[in-house]
Scaffold this active site. Sequence first.
Site, PDB file in Angstrom:
ATOM      1  CG  PHE A 117     -18.929   5.549 -16.400  1.00 51.18           C
ATOM      2  CD1 PHE A 117     -18.696   4.843 -15.230  1.00 51.18           C
ATOM      3  CD2 PHE A 117     -18.649   4.932 -17.601  1.00 51.18           C
ATOM      4  CE1 PHE A 117     -18.211   3.536 -15.265  1.00 51.18           C
ATOM      5  CE2 PHE A 117     -18.159   3.615 -17.651  1.00 51.18           C
ATOM      6  CZ  PHE A 117     -17.948   2.928 -16.476  1.00 51.18           C
ATOM      7  CG  ASP A 149     -15.751   9.228 -22.785  1.00 52.32           C
ATOM      8  OD1 ASP A 149     -16.196   8.598 -23.765  1.00 52.32           O
ATOM      9  OD2 ASP A 149     -15.523   8.701 -21.674  1.00 52.32           O
ATOM     10  CE  LYS A 168     -20.031   1.536 -23.265  1.00 52.97           C
ATOM     11  NZ  LYS A 168     -19.897   2.645 -22.344  1.00 52.97           N
TER      12      LYS A 168
HETATM   13  C1  LIG Z   1     -18.692   2.698 -21.415  1.00 49.72           C
HETATM   14  C2  LIG Z   1     -17.986   3.974 -21.286  1.00 49.72           C
HETATM   15  C3  LIG Z   1     -16.598   4.017 -21.008  1.00 49.72           C
HETATM   16  C4  LIG Z   1     -15.779   2.796 -20.718  1.00 49.72           C
HETATM   17  O1  LIG Z   1     -15.742   1.866 -21.772  1.00 49.72           O
HETATM   18  P1  LIG Z   1     -15.273   0.357 -21.471  1.00 49.72           P
HETATM   19  O2  LIG Z   1     -15.217  -0.262 -22.848  1.00 49.72           O
HETATM   20  O3  LIG Z   1     -16.319  -0.252 -20.595  1.00 49.72           O
HETATM   21  O4  LIG Z   1     -13.949   0.413 -20.815  1.00 49.72           O
HETATM   22  C5  LIG Z   1     -15.994   5.255 -20.962  1.00 49.72           C
HETATM   23  N1  LIG Z   1     -16.693   6.396 -21.168  1.00 49.72           N
HETATM   24  C6  LIG Z   1     -18.016   6.379 -21.421  1.00 49.72           C
HETATM   25  C7  LIG Z   1     -18.738   7.674 -21.643  1.00 49.72           C
HETATM   26  C8  LIG Z   1     -18.711   5.175 -21.483  1.00 49.72           C
HETATM   27  O5  LIG Z   1     -20.028   5.177 -21.698  1.00 49.72           O
END
Ligand SMILES: *Cc1c(COP(=O)(O)O)cnc(C)c1O
Length: 406
Positions: free
Chosen positions: A140, A225, A254
């Site tokens: 994700f 990420d 986040k």
């Molecule tokens: C939440 C998340 C995203 C996307 O972040 P948004 O601020 O919702 O665009 C990307 N990578 C990971 C691992 C995430 O948990």
Amino acid sequence: MDSNQLINMADLFGAHNYKPLPIVISRALGVWMWSVEGEKYLDMLSAYSAVSLGHCHPDLVSVLSDQASKLCITSRAFHSDQLGQFAKELCELTGMTMMLPMNTGAEAVETAIKSARKWAYIKKGIDLDQAEIICCRNNFHGRTTTIVSFSSDDLCRKYFGPFTPGFVLVDYGDAEAIAKAITPQTCAVLVEPIQGEAGVLIPPNGYLKELRRICDENNVLLMLDEIQTGLGRCGKLFAYEHEDIVPDVLILGKALGGGIYPVSAVLASEDILGLFTPGEHGSTFGGNPLACACAREAIKIIVREKLPQRAQELGERLQNGLRKINNPQIKEVRGKGLLTAVEFHTGKTNARQYCHRLMKNGILAKETHETTVRFAPPLVITEDEIDWALDRITQAFQADPNDSVG
Ligand SMILES: *Cc1c(COP(=O)(O)O)cnc(C)c1O
């Protein structure tokens, strides 16, 4: 207006791209949230790990309101007195030499992809428009059309093509599969140190170390990420520290904005991020002074309150307690720091029903997929609050949610 009226209004006028629990929150402080009816709940989702500092941290709120009354946005057409300081402090925190600020996680992932591609053509000498990036199944990384192009989740992609080419998928946790997928066109590997949205999937020990070695041998960028796993969530400042490696590109979001303001960033060396020239990439709100002020304060709080260490200690306490729950439906308890999950066997009860049951017991958590409930409370949670939560979770999980209690 009461909860039902507010929910109906959201359903009537808002698109149904989420399926929230039937609860309406109007106030929160620290680890606690209150519904419009005044009922109190423990937040064990933390807005998908964005609220690591707890809700409305007083120092953060005061920085936010001071900055809001002074200067909110200049756009990048002018400098602000905040951006340089934020950039320096974030580079010092991460040990990287350059940063590029954006707002959401998805934008930061997009930025990382663009920087890897430019690096591929300028530095690695890959033929124009031929660069490939290797990603993992069940990933994700966000919701843009390019990012869903390399999702393996049918629900995220099915009706949203045509897709962006240049991505190759392999199984998560299998370093050998990545080594095999590398071609002369490969410029980067993009992975999550733990797959949060997939259900807190933890790769085998040594996975990131192996990826580091494979990327080095093949002149391929390792892009991590850490939008969900970073900034203390997994018991270290960054999850990659568990394996003593350093990525080439680090993606944050986040919790970076303290859970109060959307702030994301990509960090890397000058060799990579230094390739962007004026006009090639940007964002109207990216790096705005209000965002920078919030992120600067969030970083200070994470360090000052030793949140990574708290996450490590309290995460162990939480996991140990979860392991003691006696329910044959529980298949596995797993996690790192305060990113934890309970996976149930597929059966007559699904994770969502358990979440309803938790809600009735004063705990707010959310299922990921059919069988997993994730627990990721704010990192400022106390021992007593963990114990309180374990009590309530045990009550909710030991009973069969198909029994009609409430
Ligand atoms: C939440 C998340 C995203 C996307 O972040 P948004 O601020 O919702 O665009 C990307 N990578 C990971 C691992 C995430 O948990």
